[in-house]
Design an enzyme around this catalytic site. Structure first.
Site, mmCIF file in Angstrom:
data_model
loop_
_atom_site.group_PDB
_atom_site.id
_atom_site.type_symbol
_atom_site.label_atom_id
_atom_site.label_comp_id
_atom_site.label_asym_id
_atom_site.label_seq_id
_atom_site.Cartn_x
_atom_site.Cartn_y
_atom_site.Cartn_z
ATOM 1 N N ASP A 34 0.838 -1.187 0.000
ATOM 2 C CA ASP A 34 0.000 0.000 0.000
ATOM 3 C C ASP A 34 0.877 1.241 0.000
ATOM 4 O OD1 ASP A 34 -1.801 -2.055 2.054
ATOM 5 O OD2 ASP A 34 -2.670 -1.246 0.220
ATOM 6 N N ASP A 166 -10.776 -4.696 0.015
ATOM 7 C CA ASP A 166 -9.586 -4.289 0.767
ATOM 8 C C ASP A 166 -10.016 -3.541 2.014
ATOM 9 O OD1 ASP A 166 -6.699 -2.153 -0.068
ATOM 10 O OD2 ASP A 166 -7.132 -3.453 1.638
HETATM 11 C C1 DX5 Z 1 -5.702 0.426 3.883
HETATM 12 C C2 DX5 Z 1 -5.017 -0.553 3.000
HETATM 13 C C3 DX5 Z 1 -5.334 -1.977 3.358
HETATM 14 C C4 DX5 Z 1 -4.996 -2.371 4.770
HETATM 15 C C5 DX5 Z 1 -5.855 -3.563 5.133
HETATM 16 O O1 DX5 Z 1 -5.762 1.652 3.294
HETATM 17 O O2 DX5 Z 1 -5.352 -0.315 1.661
HETATM 18 O O3 DX5 Z 1 -4.685 -2.853 2.458
HETATM 19 O O4 DX5 Z 1 -3.650 -2.677 4.879
HETATM 20 O O5 DX5 Z 1 -5.654 -3.864 6.472
HETATM 21 P P1 DX5 Z 1 -6.746 -4.668 7.293
HETATM 22 O O6 DX5 Z 1 -6.900 -6.005 6.600
HETATM 23 O O7 DX5 Z 1 -6.114 -4.789 8.651
HETATM 24 O O8 DX5 Z 1 -7.992 -3.881 7.294
#
Ligand code: DX5
Length: 212
Positions: A34, A166
């Site tokens: 990310d 996501d």
């Molecule tokens: C947030 C990111 C995600 C995040 C997901 O902006 O795009 O990919 O890392 O993390 P979790 O699975 O913990 O919500």
């Protein structure tokens, strides 16, 4: 088929390579990185130096400035936000011209219709199920309707483009996500945590997908 895509945003930054390796050893084919610029989202994360062969989710304004940089750094797929592209089709075509896969993602506030004219240029549509910027947030259940809507739009056009989600993916939300029609599950804090090993956590997520 359900694919778990670990997001290394929740990994131990001091052991990123090792943590990515643990996911690969657990059998995943993709890992998401990310990239955040502190402008489009209130956080700053990785640059091209960390990329290698990963999926790159660009949460940056004017992503066109960095497409070639991340492609040259080894990204397999570049995923851009619809909200950051003045000319979404132009940006996606630029990605494809770099010889990498193109994906589009949309924030919770953005309607499904906003990406309809990008279907012919992408091989992944990613629905943000949290407001982007941080891991460990609560899943936004109202986005399940958007997944169903996109699934229907694709069926109407006879297209089979994988839909991903996501944010907030865990063993509780996975059955509802898969039932709504999304099969690419980006998961950060439910993969990288102290509850279990990366392999155990991925296996649990996959097992929960069978419940749907
Ligand atoms: C947030 C990111 C995600 C995040 C997901 O902006 O795009 O990919 O890392 O993390 P979790 O699975 O913990 O919500």
């Amino acid at each position: 088929m359900v694919r778990i895509v670990p997001s290394i945003l929740s990994a131990d930054f001091a052991r990123l390579g090792e943590q990515a390796g643990e996911a690969e050893a657990a059998g995943v084919g993709e890992i998401q990185i990310d990239v955040m610029d502190g402008q489009f989202v209130p956080n700053i994360t990785f640059g091209p130096g960390v990329v290698g062969a990963l999926e790159v989710h660009l949460m940056i304004v004017e992503p066109e400035r960095f497409l070639a940089t991340f492609a040259e750094a080894g990204a397999d797929r570049l995923i851009v936000h619809q909200e950051t592209c003045d000319d979404l089709r132009g940006t996606l075509k630029s990605i494809l011209e770099l010889g990498v896969h193109a994906g589009v993602t949309l924030n919770p506030e953005t309607p499904a219709a906003a990406i309809r004219d990008a279907f012919d240029l992408v091989d992944l549509i990613q629905v943000m199920t949290v407001h982007p910027g941080f891991g460990g947030q609560e899943f936004l259940y109202d986005q399940l309707d958007k997944i169903r809507e996109i699934r229907q739009m694709l069926e109407e056009e006879g297209l089979e483009i994988p839909i991903g989600v996501d944010g907030g993916v865990d063993t509780t939300t996975v059955p509802q996500i898969v039932a709504a029609g999304a099969h690419v599950l980006v998961a950060g804090s439910s993969v990288y945590n102290d509850h279990g090993s990366v392999a155990e956590n991925i296996a649990e997520l996959l097992a929960s997908a069978q419940i749907s």
